[in-house]
Design a protein around this motif. Structure first.
Motif, PDB file in Angstrom:
ATOM      1  N   ALA A 163       0.838  -1.205   0.000  1.00 50.31           N
ATOM      2  CA  ALA A 163       0.000   0.000   0.000  1.00 50.31           C
ATOM      3  C   ALA A 163       0.866   1.246   0.000  1.00 50.31           C
ATOM      4  O   ALA A 163       0.579   2.228  -0.689  1.00 50.31           O
ATOM      5  N   GLN A 164       1.936   1.177   0.747  1.00 50.01           N
ATOM      6  CA  GLN A 164       2.867   2.304   0.803  1.00 50.01           C
ATOM      7  C   GLN A 164       3.488   2.561  -0.564  1.00 50.01           C
ATOM      8  O   GLN A 164       3.640   3.704  -0.995  1.00 50.01           O
ATOM      9  N   ASP A 204      -2.409   3.236   8.846  1.00 51.39           N
ATOM     10  CA  ASP A 204      -3.233   4.287   8.241  1.00 51.39           C
ATOM     11  C   ASP A 204      -3.206   4.197   6.716  1.00 51.39           C
ATOM     12  O   ASP A 204      -4.248   4.245   6.060  1.00 51.39           O
ATOM     13  N   THR A 205      -2.013   4.083   6.178  1.00 53.60           N
ATOM     14  CA  THR A 205      -1.896   4.058   4.717  1.00 53.60           C
ATOM     15  C   THR A 205      -2.619   2.848   4.140  1.00 53.60           C
ATOM     16  O   THR A 205      -3.332   2.954   3.146  1.00 53.60           O
ATOM     17  N   LEU A 206      -2.422   1.700   4.762  1.00 54.68           N
ATOM     18  CA  LEU A 206      -3.056   0.486   4.248  1.00 54.68           C
ATOM     19  C   LEU A 206      -4.579   0.622   4.271  1.00 54.68           C
ATOM     20  O   LEU A 206      -5.249   0.289   3.280  1.00 54.68           O
ATOM     21  N   VAL A 207      -5.101   1.094   5.359  1.00 53.34           N
ATOM     22  CA  VAL A 207      -6.557   1.184   5.468  1.00 53.34           C
ATOM     23  C   VAL A 207      -7.103   2.248   4.503  1.00 53.34           C
ATOM     24  O   VAL A 207      -8.132   2.039   3.846  1.00 53.34           O
ATOM     25  N   GLU A 208      -6.392   3.353   4.371  1.00 46.37           N
ATOM     26  CA  GLU A 208      -6.802   4.377   3.396  1.00 46.37           C
ATOM     27  C   GLU A 208      -6.844   3.801   1.993  1.00 46.37           C
ATOM     28  O   GLU A 208      -7.805   4.015   1.248  1.00 46.37           O
ATOM     29  N   ARG A 209      -5.790   3.098   1.631  1.00 43.33           N
ATOM     30  CA  ARG A 209      -5.751   2.507   0.289  1.00 43.33           C
ATOM     31  C   ARG A 209      -6.867   1.481   0.137  1.00 43.33           C
ATOM     32  O   ARG A 209      -7.465   1.346  -0.930  1.00 43.33           O
ATOM     33  N   GLY A 210      -7.113   0.757   1.190  1.00 38.31           N
ATOM     34  CA  GLY A 210      -8.186  -0.243   1.155  1.00 38.31           C
ATOM     35  C   GLY A 210      -9.539   0.399   0.933  1.00 38.31           C
ATOM     36  O   GLY A 210     -10.327  -0.059   0.088  1.00 38.31           O
ATOM     37  N   HIS A 212     -10.093   3.242  -0.419  1.00 42.38           N
ATOM     38  CA  HIS A 212     -10.060   3.780  -1.772  1.00 42.38           C
ATOM     39  C   HIS A 212     -10.361   2.686  -2.796  1.00 42.38           C
ATOM     40  O   HIS A 212     -11.120   2.872  -3.724  1.00 42.38           O
ATOM     41  N   GLU A 213      -9.798   1.536  -2.567  1.00 41.82           N
ATOM     42  CA  GLU A 213      -9.923   0.422  -3.515  1.00 41.82           C
ATOM     43  C   GLU A 213     -11.331  -0.183  -3.516  1.00 41.82           C
ATOM     44  O   GLU A 213     -11.899  -0.444  -4.572  1.00 41.82           O
ATOM     45  N   GLY A 221      -9.293  -9.579   4.529  1.00 43.28           N
ATOM     46  CA  GLY A 221      -8.961 -10.248   3.279  1.00 43.28           C
ATOM     47  C   GLY A 221      -8.688  -9.260   2.155  1.00 43.28           C
ATOM     48  O   GLY A 221      -7.769  -9.459   1.343  1.00 43.28           O
ATOM     49  N   GLU A 222      -9.459  -8.203   2.129  1.00 42.45           N
ATOM     50  CA  GLU A 222      -9.238  -7.194   1.084  1.00 42.45           C
ATOM     51  C   GLU A 222      -7.907  -6.467   1.293  1.00 42.45           C
ATOM     52  O   GLU A 222      -7.217  -6.142   0.326  1.00 42.45           O
ATOM     53  N   LEU A 223      -7.571  -6.265   2.526  1.00 42.28           N
ATOM     54  CA  LEU A 223      -6.273  -5.611   2.785  1.00 42.28           C
ATOM     55  C   LEU A 223      -5.110  -6.510   2.380  1.00 42.28           C
ATOM     56  O   LEU A 223      -4.085  -6.041   1.890  1.00 42.28           O
ATOM     57  N   LEU A 224      -5.277  -7.814   2.588  1.00 39.77           N
ATOM     58  CA  LEU A 224      -4.181  -8.736   2.233  1.00 39.77           C
ATOM     59  C   LEU A 224      -3.971  -8.825   0.725  1.00 39.77           C
ATOM     60  O   LEU A 224      -2.980  -9.393   0.274  1.00 39.77           O
TER      61      LEU A 224
END
Ligand SMILES: [Zn+2]
Length: 849
Positions: A163-164, A204-210, A212-213, A221-224
């Motif tokens: 995500a970063q 924070d970045t991962l969840v934001e990107r998630g 967004h996606e 599961g979506e984050l992985l």
């Protein structure tokens, strides 16, 4: 250490838990003898019986410390565990002051700043022991929940990085705060999962990107599904490390797929039940919950039924950047802080007020991508042993010591910093050594021992992994065409070998055997660089400086990258032992400047020669032995491109099968054979077999009798060390004494460096001594054979022991590092091949080693 015996399997699994339960139910342990490990039971027992003075004596650090270390009974903030051992109150008159957290920290500093602790990477990689337990892939049977927790942490870490990476691509100006994020650790508690990283911004970045996606709050599961690119994943890694990290992640993804498809977790295919997998499966459609350790609702989230099966991502707001309130840069944002992920999880237990006996049902485990550092391992230990989280499992095979870990514990969890914590660190420093993982595909080599559930090998610090991952599991998952998961055991590869390395200079012959990986490789660019630094390039000969650079590089490739000298020496076309010798000398005293001029006394025997020493040759009889072969080979090699010798080499290499004509053998060889027969009683058939002159040796016998013996007699009748027939053999030696000039930097600038690659590589087939009249040996300029004794002695050369054959005047030089023998020809050292490189150069046809 850790109060359990080495070799108890399943130490982090249920066995260990049962073991602990048994232990805590047992009657008070007998008081340990001084120097013995101190269990908390024993601490309690001592406190109950002998008082604090006795405990203080037991807890005294191994090395003198200025810190007083009396132990005060730990009184936890959690009410109900305060009197868990039922001990009476302290006797006030014996109560020494408990060390305060500052004193504990100072005590730890004393421990980790001294041997056996060593700094690694100028402390960038922290401190650790000089030797490590390298832990090889093992079964995680009985530790299913821990296994999955660790593997899931590694997947989440990759997602955070992925995500970063995406965020950076979209906004290259944005410098990621979490570029230093190193670790994710997970906690299984009450059937739910809590994950923490070093930095909040990773989450924070991962969840934001998630968001967004998926356009909504993302599920775990979506984050992985975020993954790093291969380039990012393997940046800065060496080839074998990159392969290792790829293979492991791919395997963890397969296992995760088996979990989320509902095929893994319940206890399938001889696998035990896996509470982590079941938690992952429970509420897959629910979004992750981001929660702060200070959240007033955290207690409920970690304990109530409603949140079972949920996945939490843990923040610690105290680490967030904030505007500076005072000073010159008032208003400017501070840097984001970080703490080790394990500590964030422990902090969550603490701040949420989790009371272990009341609030924790079933297993509780903290496992991550990495094994815990010493500071965190001791903190985990503290929670288990002192704060009553008796079911807590974690990886007890701790990694390096990092000061930052203890510092942040001091900052955020000072209640842990007492004499017990200090004692845990002391045990880790003094009674055990740091652990490091082998690569996932590596089989344990011979010499590995079974230790804490798996094969372990004691290795020097140079071989410790740069990635302090937990011990790899042997299990893997595969799927058939119907997407049916099958549990398999990964095949392991024998990647280790042993090498005998120089233990330094000094005694010269001191060596030790160490385990090594065999497969480290240089890139083509690195090879070219090393080769050109050592050997120069067309029109540009190597310089003293370039060779020093080459030695430094070789040192690093060997020590840091675990490349063998067998391999590195080939790149520069040197003999491995020779190259090893140079690097060993460099390690021992840096780039050497001065070589003391040696005594002018001519040695009559080499000091370090192991094989083929003249005085040793006269002790054996019967079948031709290795020393005899060495002697014959040396004579043949010294005869250079003599036609008979060429034919012999061809036959010896197996390139021809014909029989050689014994009567045409060179005089020098026949004379040597006569000498060998007389002094060693080698049987003629065995000599003949070696010389390819026929199986029964009749022809060779005649040649030796008719020619060899006469030549020998003639030489020995003469007082002259030099005779015409000896020219062939002896013209390879120096002609006269030269001034031993240039003692400064002599070895760097002169002979050893000047060995032509082809010769120094030690290949007997490329070994060609100049074969021409003169320079003659040892007898003055004229090269006369008039029978005068040699007046001038061959010069001494630093790093070599000069050996002059008293009968022939032949000067040879024995390399003090390697024991190899050289002759000095036209300012060059040319090695006499005694057949020691056979398996390297000639396919091991004679199998010396
Ligand atoms: Zn740590």
């Amino acid at each position: 250490m850790w109060q359990r015996q080495v070799g108890v399997p399943g130490h982090t699994g249920r066995d260990a838990r049962a073991d602990r339960r048994r232990r805590s139910n047992a009657s008070p342990a007998p008081a340990p003898r001084p120097g013995e490990r101190l269990t908390s039971d024993a601490v309690s027992a001592l406190q109950g019986s002998a008082g604090n003075a006795a405990v203080a004596r037991m807890l005294r650090p191994a090395r003198p410390s200025t810190v007083p270390v009396p132990v005060q009974r730990l009184r936890s903030d959690d009410e109900e565990e305060s009197d868990d051992e039922g001990q009476p109150a302290q006797q006030p008159q014996q109560q020494a002051p408990a060390p305060n957290p500052n004193q504990v920290r100072a005590g730890i500093t004393t421990l980790v700043d001294n041997p056996p602790m060593v700094n690694y990477g100028a402390r960038r990689q922290g401190r650790a022991h000089g030797e490590f337990w390298m832990r090889f892939a093992r079964s995680k049977q009985g530790e299913e929940a821990e296994e999955t927790l660790s593997e899931t942490s590694a997947l989440l870490f990759d997602s955070m990085k992925g995500a970063q990476e995406q965020a950076r691509e979209e906004d290259p100006e944005h410098t990621a705060e979490d570029s230093n994020n190193r670790e994710v650790q997970g906690m299984l508690i009450n059937g739910r999962l809590v994950f923490a990283s070093n930095y909040n911004s990773s989450i924070d970045t991962l969840v934001e990107r998630g968001r967004h996606e998926v356009g909504a709050e993302p599920t775990f599961g979506e984050l992985l599904e975020f993954e790093q690119s291969d380039a990012a994943l393997t940046r800065g890694l060496r080839e074998h490390e990159a392969e290792n990290v790829r293979a492991k992640l791919a395997s963890f993804r397969r296992k995760n797929r088996a979990i989320v498809t509902g095929q893994r977790g319940e206890g399938e295919q001889q696998r035990g039940p896996d509470a982590t997998a079941m938690a992952l499966r429970a509420k897959m459609d629910s979004p992750v919950i981001v929660v702060d350790v200070e959240d007033p609702d955290l207690h409920g989230m970690l304990t109530d039924e409603e949140h079972e099966g949920r996945v939490f991502l843990l923040r610690f707001a105290a680490l967030d950047p904030r505007a500076k309130k005072t000073g010159k840069n008032k208003g400017q944002q501070t840097q984001e802080g970080s703490v080790h992920a394990e500590q964030k999880l422990l902090l969550a237990l603490r701040r949420a007020g989790i009371r272990p006996r009341r609030d924790v049902r079933g297993p509780i485990s903290v496992m991550g991508k990495y094994r815990p550092c010493m500071g965190c391992a001791a903190a985990l230990m503290y929670y288990r042993e002192r704060l009553d989280f008796t079911n807590l499992t974690f990886d007890e095979n701790y990694g390096h010591y990092f000061q930052g870990s203890v510092d942040s514990l001091y900052e955020h969890q000072r209640h842990v910093m007492d004499a017990h914590y200090l004692e845990y660190i002391r045990q880790m420093v003094a009674e055990d050594i740091t652990s490091t993982p082998a690569m996932a595909h590596e089989a344990a080599p011979q010499g590995a021992v079974h230790r804490r559930g798996g094969p372990s090998l004691r290795v020097p610090g140079a071989y410790a992994s740069r990635q302090a991952d937990v011990t790899p599991p042997t299990s893997d998952a595969e799927f058939d065409e119907d997407d049916t998961y099958r549990r398999i055991t990964r095949p392991l590869t024998d990647t280790w070998t042993t090498e005998t390395a120089s233990a330094g200079i000094g005694k010269g012959s001191a060596t030790h055997t160490i385990p090594r990986r065999r497969h480290e490789r240089l890139t083509p660019e690195q090879q070219t660089e090393l080769r050109e630094l050592w050997n120069g390039r067309p029109g540009e000969p190597p310089t003293n400086a370039s060779r020093r650079q080459a030695i430094e590089l070789a040192d690093r490739y060997n020590a840091r990258d675990q490349m063998t000298f067998e391999y590195l020496a080939k790149v520069v076309a040197l003999h491995p032992d020779r190259f090893n010798g140079y690097v060993a000398r460099f390690r021992d005293r840096g780039h050497w400047k001065h070589v003391p001029t040696r005594s002018k006394k001519v040695e009559t025997g080499p000091k370090n020669r192991k094989k083929g020493a003249v005085e040793k040759q006269f002790t054996k009889g019967g079948e031709l032995d290795q020393e005899g072969m060495d002697t014959i080979r040396a004579v043949i090699e010294s005869l250079g491109d003599d036609a008979w010798c060429r034919d012999w080499r061809r036959a010896d290499d197996g390139r021809s099968t014909g029989e050689l004509n014994a009567t045409k053998a060179p005089d020098a060889l026949l004379r040597t054979l006569a000498e060998l027969r007389r002094d060693h009683h080698y049987s003629v058939p065995s000599l003949s077999k070696y010389l390819h002159t026929g199986a029964n040796g009749d022809k060779l016998r005649k040649a030796i009798q008719r020619k060899g013996e006469k030549l020998l007699a003639r030489r020995e009748q003469s007082e002259t060390p030099m005779r015409t027939e000896d020219i062939e053999m002896e013209d390879a030696a120096p002609i006269k004494t030269e001034e031993a000039e240039g003692a400064e930097d002599f070895e760097m600038d002169d002979e050893p460096w000047s060995v032509p690659a082809g010769f120094a590589g030690g290949s007997s087939s490329s070994m060609t001594l100049p074969h021409r009249p003169g320079p003659s040996i040892g007898i003055g300029e004229a090269g006369s054979s008039s029978g005068t004794s040699y007046r001038d002695r061959p010069r001494e050369i630093g790093g070599y022991t000069l050996h002059v054959d008293p009968r022939t005047g032949q000067a040879t030089y024995i390399d003090e590092d390697t024991g190899y023998e050289y002759v000095h020809v036209d300012g060059r050292m040319v090695r006499i091949d005694r057949g020691e490189d056979e398996d390297v150069e000639m396919g091991g046809s004679r199998g010396r080693r």
